[in-house]
Design a protein around this motif. Structure first.
Motif, PDB file in Angstrom:
ATOM      1  N   VAL A 258      36.521  36.175  41.837  1.00  0.00           N
ATOM      2  CA  VAL A 258      36.754  34.742  41.846  1.00  0.00           C
ATOM      3  C   VAL A 258      38.198  34.494  41.425  1.00  0.00           C
ATOM      4  O   VAL A 258      38.633  34.922  40.352  1.00  0.00           O
ATOM      5  N   SER A 259      38.962  33.819  42.291  1.00  0.00           N
ATOM      6  CA  SER A 259      40.344  33.471  41.959  1.00  0.00           C
ATOM      7  C   SER A 259      40.496  31.956  42.029  1.00  0.00           C
ATOM      8  O   SER A 259      39.548  31.234  42.334  1.00  0.00           O
ATOM      9  N   ALA A 260      41.691  31.474  41.779  1.00  0.00           N
ATOM     10  CA  ALA A 260      41.924  30.026  41.707  1.00  0.00           C
ATOM     11  C   ALA A 260      41.656  29.317  43.018  1.00  0.00           C
ATOM     12  O   ALA A 260      41.229  28.162  43.037  1.00  0.00           O
ATOM     13  N   ASN A 261      41.904  29.990  44.131  1.00  0.00           N
ATOM     14  CA  ASN A 261      41.773  29.297  45.424  1.00  0.00           C
ATOM     15  C   ASN A 261      40.968  30.069  46.451  1.00  0.00           C
ATOM     16  O   ASN A 261      40.947  29.704  47.612  1.00  0.00           O
ATOM     17  N   LYS A 262      40.267  31.142  46.027  1.00  0.00           N
ATOM     18  CA  LYS A 262      39.563  31.945  47.025  1.00  0.00           C
ATOM     19  C   LYS A 262      38.469  32.791  46.388  1.00  0.00           C
ATOM     20  O   LYS A 262      38.627  33.304  45.280  1.00  0.00           O
ATOM     21  N   PHE A 263      37.341  32.891  47.095  1.00  0.00           N
ATOM     22  CA  PHE A 263      36.269  33.829  46.736  1.00  0.00           C
ATOM     23  C   PHE A 263      36.487  35.067  47.604  1.00  0.00           C
ATOM     24  O   PHE A 263      36.294  35.026  48.810  1.00  0.00           O
ATOM     25  N   LYS A 264      36.922  36.168  47.011  1.00  0.00           N
ATOM     26  CA  LYS A 264      37.377  37.295  47.815  1.00  0.00           C
ATOM     27  C   LYS A 264      36.700  38.596  47.410  1.00  0.00           C
ATOM     28  O   LYS A 264      35.975  38.671  46.415  1.00  0.00           O
ATOM     29  N   ARG A 265      36.961  39.645  48.184  1.00  0.00           N
ATOM     30  CA  ARG A 265      36.434  40.984  47.900  1.00  0.00           C
ATOM     31  C   ARG A 265      37.598  41.934  47.614  1.00  0.00           C
ATOM     32  O   ARG A 265      38.673  41.796  48.159  1.00  0.00           O
ATOM     33  N   GLU A 266      37.315  42.922  46.772  1.00  0.00           N
ATOM     34  CA  GLU A 266      38.318  43.915  46.431  1.00  0.00           C
ATOM     35  C   GLU A 266      37.681  45.304  46.545  1.00  0.00           C
ATOM     36  O   GLU A 266      36.674  45.586  45.891  1.00  0.00           O
TER      37      GLU A 266
END
Length: 269
Positions: A258-266
């Motif tokens: 979870v980041s400030a402007n995006k739900f992403k994968r790592e």
């Protein structure tokens, strides 16, 4: 993609490449696999097949169909067809009434039981849906499996259907199916499983559907696993077990972030 909570059977799906199919009664949508029918229309269709009704004029049929109680209306009509009324004929009409009502009751019971005899596995076109992670991975504590449908597998021959979303609260009216396909529960079970209300369209769902004819649980050979996505709240021990499993089964591991402007994968493995 398939969202999973942390359960023994979910791990078995990965380690043994299995797909577990569930009873729709356990789903979170009370209208899932729910069907409706115009039983008045079905009843009249049954009536027309009885020998006692073969000589009834079409004009009379229309009056019967438009009445509040077609069963009662037809029974009265049959009883009055002889002058003076024959009490034996009245009794026959009463028995006909009971026979048809019993048939309708049996049909309603069989369509309700159809839920227990239908097995469904649910998939999504998305891995990045926050509601899906919340609803189907125990509040982001589970994981999501990505399958590779481009590769050959035994599971690839299974009936995989896209869900059709409609405006109706009860999405499927099976009246015409009952009239055309009496007793074809398998056909209707599959049809019932692939229609849902449009409020669920965010899931962008696909389904494996089997009609087993009984209430036994089933599992099938799955598609090749391409990757596993770990929920943002997955605990360290569960994360470790899945990473170890990836070394044996050979798939990528991603951790949801979870980041400030995006739900992403790592990618972590």
């Amino acid at each position: 993609f398939r969202f999973r909570v942390w359960k023994d059977y979910s791990l078995k799906e990965i380690s043994e490449n299995k797909i577990w199919l569930s009873n729709p009664r356990t789903f979170n949508d009370p209208y899932d696999c729910f069907v409706t029918a115009d039983y008045k229309k079905v009843v009249l269709s049954l009536f027309r097949k009885f020998p006692q009704t073969k000589t009834i004029p079409e004009e009379t049929w229309k009056e019967i169909e438009n009445s509040d109680d077609p069963v009662l209306s037809l029974s009265r009509h049959l009883a009055q067809r002889v002058v003076p009324p024959d009490l034996r004929y009245v009794e026959n009409a009463r028995l006909l009434n009971l026979e048809v009502k019993s048939e309708v009751a049996n049909k309603e019971k069989s369509w309700d039981a159809m839920k227990d005899e239908t097995k469904v596995a649910c998939f999504s076109e998305r891995w990045d849906s926050l509601p899906m992670w919340a609803h189907y991975t125990d509040q982001h504590q589970g994981f999501c499996i990505e399958y590779d449908l481009s590769k050959e597998s035994e599971g690839k021959t299974a009936p995989l259907f896209p869900v059709i979303y409609t405006k109706a609260l009860v999405p499927l009216d099976i009246t015409n199916d009952l009239l055309k396909l009496p007793g074809n529960s398998g056909h209707l079970a599959i049809k019932a499983a692939i229609f849902k209300n449009k409020d669920w369209s965010y899931e962008r769902e696909w389904r494996l559907v089997f009609y087993t004819g009984d209430d036994q649980k089933i599992e099938i050979k799955g598609y090749p696993i391409k990757a596993i996505y770990l929920g943002t709240k997955i605990n360290d021990e569960h994360k470790r077990q899945l990473i170890e499993l990836s070394k044996k089964v050979k798939f990528d591991i991603f951790l949801m972030k979870v980041s400030a402007n995006k739900f992403k994968r790592e990618k972590i493995h």
